[in-house]
Scaffold this active site. Structure first.
Site, PDB file in Angstrom:
ATOM      1  N   ASP A  60     -17.694  45.039  -8.850  1.00  0.00           N
ATOM      2  CA  ASP A  60     -17.520  44.505 -10.204  1.00  0.00           C
ATOM      3  C   ASP A  60     -17.820  43.021 -10.093  1.00  0.00           C
ATOM      4  O   ASP A  60     -17.013  42.253  -9.545  1.00  0.00           O
ATOM      5  CB  ASP A  60     -16.091  44.744 -10.702  1.00  0.00           C
ATOM      6  CG  ASP A  60     -15.883  44.185 -12.113  1.00  0.00           C
ATOM      7  OD1 ASP A  60     -16.780  43.469 -12.618  1.00  0.00           O
ATOM      8  OD2 ASP A  60     -14.824  44.456 -12.702  1.00  0.00           O
ATOM      9  N   TYR A 153     -24.008  36.326 -25.801  1.00  0.00           N
ATOM     10  CA  TYR A 153     -25.007  36.712 -24.789  1.00  0.00           C
ATOM     11  C   TYR A 153     -25.969  35.560 -24.519  1.00  0.00           C
ATOM     12  O   TYR A 153     -26.212  35.193 -23.369  1.00  0.00           O
ATOM     13  CB  TYR A 153     -25.777  37.942 -25.286  1.00  0.00           C
ATOM     14  CG  TYR A 153     -26.838  38.428 -24.331  1.00  0.00           C
ATOM     15  CD1 TYR A 153     -26.500  39.133 -23.179  1.00  0.00           C
ATOM     16  CD2 TYR A 153     -28.196  38.192 -24.572  1.00  0.00           C
ATOM     17  CE1 TYR A 153     -27.472  39.574 -22.300  1.00  0.00           C
ATOM     18  CE2 TYR A 153     -29.170  38.633 -23.707  1.00  0.00           C
ATOM     19  CZ  TYR A 153     -28.805  39.326 -22.571  1.00  0.00           C
ATOM     20  OH  TYR A 153     -29.772  39.773 -21.697  1.00  0.00           O
ATOM     21  N   LYS A 157     -26.761  33.335 -21.067  1.00  0.00           N
ATOM     22  CA  LYS A 157     -28.082  33.295 -20.427  1.00  0.00           C
ATOM     23  C   LYS A 157     -28.628  31.860 -20.361  1.00  0.00           C
ATOM     24  O   LYS A 157     -29.375  31.523 -19.445  1.00  0.00           O
ATOM     25  CB  LYS A 157     -29.044  34.247 -21.146  1.00  0.00           C
ATOM     26  CG  LYS A 157     -28.635  35.722 -21.038  1.00  0.00           C
ATOM     27  CD  LYS A 157     -28.534  36.173 -19.577  1.00  0.00           C
ATOM     28  CE  LYS A 157     -28.136  37.619 -19.437  1.00  0.00           C
ATOM     29  NZ  LYS A 157     -28.101  38.067 -18.032  1.00  0.00           N
TER      30      LYS A 157
HETATM   31  P1  NAD Z   1     -28.606  47.873 -18.202  1.00  0.00           P
HETATM   32  O1  NAD Z   1     -27.405  47.849 -19.077  1.00  0.00           O
HETATM   33  O2  NAD Z   1     -29.615  48.924 -18.453  1.00  0.00           O
HETATM   34  O3  NAD Z   1     -28.146  47.942 -16.680  1.00  0.00           O
HETATM   35  C1  NAD Z   1     -27.166  47.035 -16.219  1.00  0.00           C
HETATM   36  C2  NAD Z   1     -26.522  47.562 -14.954  1.00  0.00           C
HETATM   37  O4  NAD Z   1     -25.503  46.629 -14.594  1.00  0.00           O
HETATM   38  C3  NAD Z   1     -25.845  48.920 -15.121  1.00  0.00           C
HETATM   39  O5  NAD Z   1     -26.197  49.763 -14.044  1.00  0.00           O
HETATM   40  C4  NAD Z   1     -24.363  48.598 -15.127  1.00  0.00           C
HETATM   41  O6  NAD Z   1     -23.544  49.624 -14.562  1.00  0.00           O
HETATM   42  C5  NAD Z   1     -24.316  47.335 -14.267  1.00  0.00           C
HETATM   43  N1  NAD Z   1     -23.138  46.522 -14.550  1.00  0.00           N
HETATM   44  C6  NAD Z   1     -22.598  46.219 -15.760  1.00  0.00           C
HETATM   45  N2  NAD Z   1     -21.483  45.503 -15.598  1.00  0.00           N
HETATM   46  C7  NAD Z   1     -21.312  45.330 -14.268  1.00  0.00           C
HETATM   47  C8  NAD Z   1     -20.337  44.674 -13.479  1.00  0.00           C
HETATM   48  N3  NAD Z   1     -19.272  44.077 -14.041  1.00  0.00           N
HETATM   49  N4  NAD Z   1     -20.469  44.694 -12.139  1.00  0.00           N
HETATM   50  C9  NAD Z   1     -21.521  45.335 -11.570  1.00  0.00           C
HETATM   51  N5  NAD Z   1     -22.462  45.972 -12.257  1.00  0.00           N
HETATM   52  C10 NAD Z   1     -22.361  45.979 -13.596  1.00  0.00           C
HETATM   53  O7  NAD Z   1     -29.263  46.414 -18.294  1.00  0.00           O
HETATM   54  P2  NAD Z   1     -30.788  45.927 -18.074  1.00  0.00           P
HETATM   55  O8  NAD Z   1     -31.477  45.980 -19.371  1.00  0.00           O
HETATM   56  O9  NAD Z   1     -31.386  46.589 -16.888  1.00  0.00           O
HETATM   57  O10 NAD Z   1     -30.527  44.375 -17.780  1.00  0.00           O
HETATM   58  C11 NAD Z   1     -30.420  43.843 -16.473  1.00  0.00           C
HETATM   59  C12 NAD Z   1     -30.307  42.324 -16.583  1.00  0.00           C
HETATM   60  O11 NAD Z   1     -31.438  41.794 -17.269  1.00  0.00           O
HETATM   61  C13 NAD Z   1     -29.079  41.879 -17.395  1.00  0.00           C
HETATM   62  O12 NAD Z   1     -28.522  40.713 -16.839  1.00  0.00           O
HETATM   63  C14 NAD Z   1     -29.656  41.594 -18.763  1.00  0.00           C
HETATM   64  O13 NAD Z   1     -28.879  40.675 -19.479  1.00  0.00           O
HETATM   65  C15 NAD Z   1     -31.020  41.051 -18.391  1.00  0.00           C
HETATM   66  N6  NAD Z   1     -32.001  41.178 -19.486  1.00  0.00           N
HETATM   67  C16 NAD Z   1     -32.331  42.393 -20.006  1.00  0.00           C
HETATM   68  C17 NAD Z   1     -33.257  42.465 -21.054  1.00  0.00           C
HETATM   69  C18 NAD Z   1     -33.682  43.769 -21.678  1.00  0.00           C
HETATM   70  O14 NAD Z   1     -34.477  43.729 -22.639  1.00  0.00           O
HETATM   71  N7  NAD Z   1     -33.252  44.934 -21.195  1.00  0.00           N
HETATM   72  C19 NAD Z   1     -33.826  41.298 -21.551  1.00  0.00           C
HETATM   73  C20 NAD Z   1     -33.464  40.079 -21.001  1.00  0.00           C
HETATM   74  C21 NAD Z   1     -32.549  40.027 -19.960  1.00  0.00           C
END
Ligand code: NAD
Length: 257
Positions: A60, A153, A157
């Site tokens: 976590d 959010y 970021k």
């Molecule tokens: P997602 O929600 O699909 O996957 C996130 C993963 O993180 C999941 O497997 C979840 O179990 C894990 N997670 C959540 N809380 C946690 C914690 N407290 N400890 C450990 N693991 C934890 O997200 P994603 O879209 O793959 O995004 C990944 C990263 O990229 C994030 O930081 C997100 O903010 C960033 N991001 C995503 C997007 C997008 O369009 N998807 C855009 C910009 C930035």
């Protein structure tokens, strides 16, 4: 141990999964860390089935002790650590008036605390090992410009970019580079939920929700997780050795600096 070792949080799905698969292809031993140990195990198995080397760890990232223990476990299993990727994050979506102290605290703890603890644990370990390394964290297009319904959010970021710049300056003498990646609209479970939440708020369909985010992309397509993983692969390898303190935008042309 001749292979390099990468530790990735949020590796159980989405962008983190794509990064884990890509770095395994690049030849890294990959520590797939996630709150959800089942999905982390599945990604580990995918990597093993493709001939790579990986293991799964529950973490976590909001808990400092958890992050230190997971990185120590990686060191115990592999004897080395070269790249730490602070990818885990959550994205609550709501009007600014609807933000509660609980939502604010949880999002800060995961998105900012997770990066801070990941950097601290990486530095401690690189120092122990007597070599430098690379620290890479997830920011966002929403960490470059404000987006409606993403006040907390976006704040987290923006904070990731700030910590990245500070850490790059502090840690350069140790041979550590610190960078971030800023995805745009990536087709992951997180993004699909954000699109659905926005659609629900507006009484519209899921497709309408996705379109709200997709319409301003210059390349006219939503990103695949692999687009982001390619950037992280570059930041994890020797070709980026002269890059530090940067937040690289991988958004198909949304934010222009
Ligand atoms: P997602 O929600 O699909 O996957 C996130 C993963 O993180 C999941 O497997 C979840 O179990 C894990 N997670 C959540 N809380 C946690 C914690 N407290 N400890 C450990 N693991 C934890 O997200 P994603 O879209 O793959 O995004 C990944 C990263 O990229 C994030 O930081 C997100 O903010 C960033 N991001 C995503 C997007 C997008 O369009 N998807 C855009 C910009 C930035």
């Amino acid at each position: 141990m001749s292979k390099k070792v990468a530790f990735i949080t949020g590796a159980g799905q989405g962008i983190g999964e794509a990064i884990a698969l890509r770095l395994a292809q690049d030849g890294f031993i990959v520590a797939c860390a996630d709150l959800n140990i089942e999905t982390a195990q599945l990604v580990k198995e995918k990597i093993i089935n493709q001939g790579g080397n990986a293991f799964a760890i529950q973490v976590d990232v909001a808990k400092r002790e958890d992050v230190f223990q997971a990185i120590q476990k990686t060191l115990d299993l592999c004897g080395d650590l070269n790249v730490v990727i602070n990818n885990a994050g959550i994205a609550p979506i709501m009007p600014i008036e609807a933000v509660t102290p609980e939502i604010y605290q949880k999002t800060m703890d995961i998105n900012v605390g997770g990066v801070l603890w990941g950097i601290q644990a990486a530095v401690e370990t690189f120092k122990k090992l007597g070599h430098g390394g690379k620290i890479i964290s997830a920011s966002s297009q929403a960490g470059q410009v404000g987006n409606p319904e993403l006040s907390v959010y976006g704040a987290t970021k923006f904070a990731v970019r700030g910590i990245t710049q500070t850490a790059a300056k502090e840690l350069a003498p140790l041979g550590i580079t610190v960078n971030a990646y800023c995805p745009g609209i990536v087709d992951t479970p997180m993004m699909r939920k954000v699109a659905q939440d926005l659609a629900d708020l507006s009484g519209e369909s899921f497709e309408w929700g996705m379109q709200q985010f997709a319409q301003n992309i210059t390349l006219k397509r939503i990103s695949k997780p692999e687009d982001v993983a390619a950037c992280v692969s570059f930041l994890s390898g020797p070709d980026s050795d002269y890059i530090t303190g940067q937040a690289i935008i991988v958004d198909g042309g949304m934010v222009f600096n």
